[in-house]
Write an enzyme that holds these catalytic residues in place. Structure first.
Site, short mmCIF file in Angstrom:
data_model
loop_
_atom_site.label_atom_id
_atom_site.label_comp_id
_atom_site.label_asym_id
_atom_site.label_seq_id
_atom_site.Cartn_x
_atom_site.Cartn_y
_atom_site.Cartn_z
CB CYS A 127 -0.97 -0.02 1.18
SG CYS A 127 -2.03 -1.47 1.17
CG HIS A 154 -2.09 4.35 5.40
ND1 HIS A 154 -1.99 4.23 4.02
CD2 HIS A 154 -2.21 3.09 5.87
CE1 HIS A 154 -2.06 2.95 3.69
NE2 HIS A 154 -2.20 2.23 4.79
CD GLU A 208 -2.02 7.70 9.47
OE1 GLU A 208 -1.57 8.46 8.59
OE2 GLU A 208 -2.99 6.92 9.26
CE LYS A 226 -5.79 4.23 2.32
NZ LYS A 226 -4.90 5.40 2.55
CG HIS A 246 -6.66 0.82 1.43
ND1 HIS A 246 -5.69 1.41 0.64
CD2 HIS A 246 -5.99 0.19 2.44
CE1 HIS A 246 -4.50 1.16 1.16
NE2 HIS A 246 -4.66 0.42 2.25
CG PHE A 288 -0.09 -5.98 4.24
CD1 PHE A 288 -0.65 -5.21 5.24
CD2 PHE A 288 -0.90 -6.92 3.60
CE1 PHE A 288 -1.98 -5.36 5.60
CE2 PHE A 288 -2.24 -7.07 3.95
CZ PHE A 288 -2.78 -6.29 4.96
#
Length: 405
Positions: free
Chosen positions: A154, A294, A305, A326, A331, A390
């Site tokens: 991502c 994010h 975050e 998002k 996403h 990831f």
């Protein structure tokens, strides 16, 4: 720039949808999801690839490549850049994806099982591999400079944009077409993320499913689309009279070195990547007004975050506007950083911050100003965009308002 998202095919429809708090999430129509635990996604509706690609070429490219070509076409048209034999070697392409041609893999695997190996399409491999988005865009525009792709989950397209900036800074190119694309709303894509329990299961109210930083969040919603920016060395852009939208001034990279999919509880990797971007931009944390987070709508990501932003910005964190788009676009996985870079630039240009929609229930672990539910006017000189992937791979980009004087 060029943006293609569930909110619209094009930069303006996407931006106007964001400012209106429009949600692009709905029931899955790309495949029969009736037996799936997750039956919602942010699909791109109304996309006609024939507007961008000759019919004879469509069978040669997965949908994620088609999205990348569309976004790149919008971006190149807005840039006014003409690639010719004199400058082609100085124009490069860096387009990424987290997954690549999932739909093509699934289709050709079915052919293999049902009809045998001799029926596999000769276009199977080039249609699905990640770097062919950059390859096709390079061919389309005759860009003969550096050509590359990252597959950093991502963070992929944010890494593409940052790495493209560094290519220009070391004088290997004057212009880079940079960003990323994703089209992973497929049976295997949704089924795989659902098996990880990473997705929201709010199937009965899809437009309320993506709710970053909200206490009732239960996972992310898969989206699709692309985001591409044209990066150009400043004096080169001035010489040709280009319309300069903003300046990319900071880029950070880091690794959590912690877990395959889960960020460390203290947000260590996120802290370091933002600090690296601030150092690269040579600015203090107090110079930043807006963070495009994010913000995936997963319990772990949003909490860590938030901790990381507080650690990096200190008391100034309470003065930041922090939003997760998002909540509206879903996403985009490897395409998220490209789309959100473009959104961050638009916020800088228009001095308006898109909201985090579906923010209804306060979470004591998420205590920043998330611009809840309505867009807001804001003076922005610098804005930061976060992308975390990831494997613990992180990217952060900082954009500056351009002042020609």
């Amino acid at each position: 720039m060029g943006l293609v998202s569930a909110l619209g095919v094009g930069t303006r429809p996407t931006w106007e949808g964001l400012l209106a708090g429009k949600c692009g999430i709905g029931p899955i129509t790309h495949f029969d999801a009736s037996e799936f635990s997750v039956r919602i996604a942010a699909e791109l509706q109304g996309f006609d690839p024939l507007q961008f690609i000759p019919k004879k070429d469509l069978k040669k490219m997965d949908v994620f490549i088609q999205y990348a070509i569309a976004a790149s076409t919008f971006a190149m048209e807005e840039s006014g850049l003409e690639v010719d034999p004199d400058n082609a070697d100085r124009v490069g392409v860096f387009l990424s994806s987290g997954i690549g041609g999932f739909a093509t893999i699934e289709r050709e695997h079915k052919v293999l099982l049902e009809r045998g190996p001799r029926k596999i399409s000769p276009f199977f491999i080039p249609a699905m591999i990640i770097n062919l988005a950059a390859g096709h865009v390079s061919i389309r525009f005759g860009a003969k400079g550096p050509n590359s792709a990252t597959a950093t989950a991502c963070s992929a397209s944010a890494h593409a944009i940052g790495d493209a900036m560094k290519i220009i800074q070391r004088d290997a190119a004057d212009v880079m077409i940079a960003g990323g694309s994703e089209a992973a709303i497929t049976a295997m894509g949704v089924g795989g993320f659902a098996a990880m329990r990473a997705l929201s299961t709010r199937n009965d109210e899809p437009q309320r499913a993506s709710r970053p930083f909200d206490k009732e969040r239960d996972g992310f919603v898969v989206g699709e689309g692309a985001g591409v920016v044209i990066l150009e060395e400043l004096e080169h852009a001035r010489r040709r009279g280009a319309k300069i939208l903003a300046e990319l001034v900071g880029y950070g990279m880091s690794s959590d070195a912690f877990h395959m999919t889960t960020p460390s509880e203290d947000g260590d990797g996120a802290k370091r990547v933002m600090r690296h971007a601030l150092a690269d931009a040579k600015i203090s944390p107090e110079a930043v007004s807006y963070v495009n987070a994010h913000g995936t709508s997963t319990p772990y990501n949003d909490r860590t975050e938030t901790k990381a932003i507080r650690a990096v910005f200190g008391e100034h964190a309470d003065r930041l506007a922090v939003s997760s788009t998002k909540s509206m676009t879903g996403h985009l996985l490897g395409g998220a950083g490209g789309l959100e870079a473009g959104i961050t630039v638009l916020a800088v240009i228009e001095q308006r911050v898109p909201p985090t929609i579906n923010y209804e229930n306060h979470d004591p672990d998420c205590d920043l100003d998330y611009v809840p539910n309505e867009a807001r006017a804001l003076a922005i000189d610098y804005a930061l965009s976060n992308s975390f992937g990831f494997g613990g791979t992180n990217a952060a980009l900082i954009f500056k308002r351009h002042d020609e004087s």
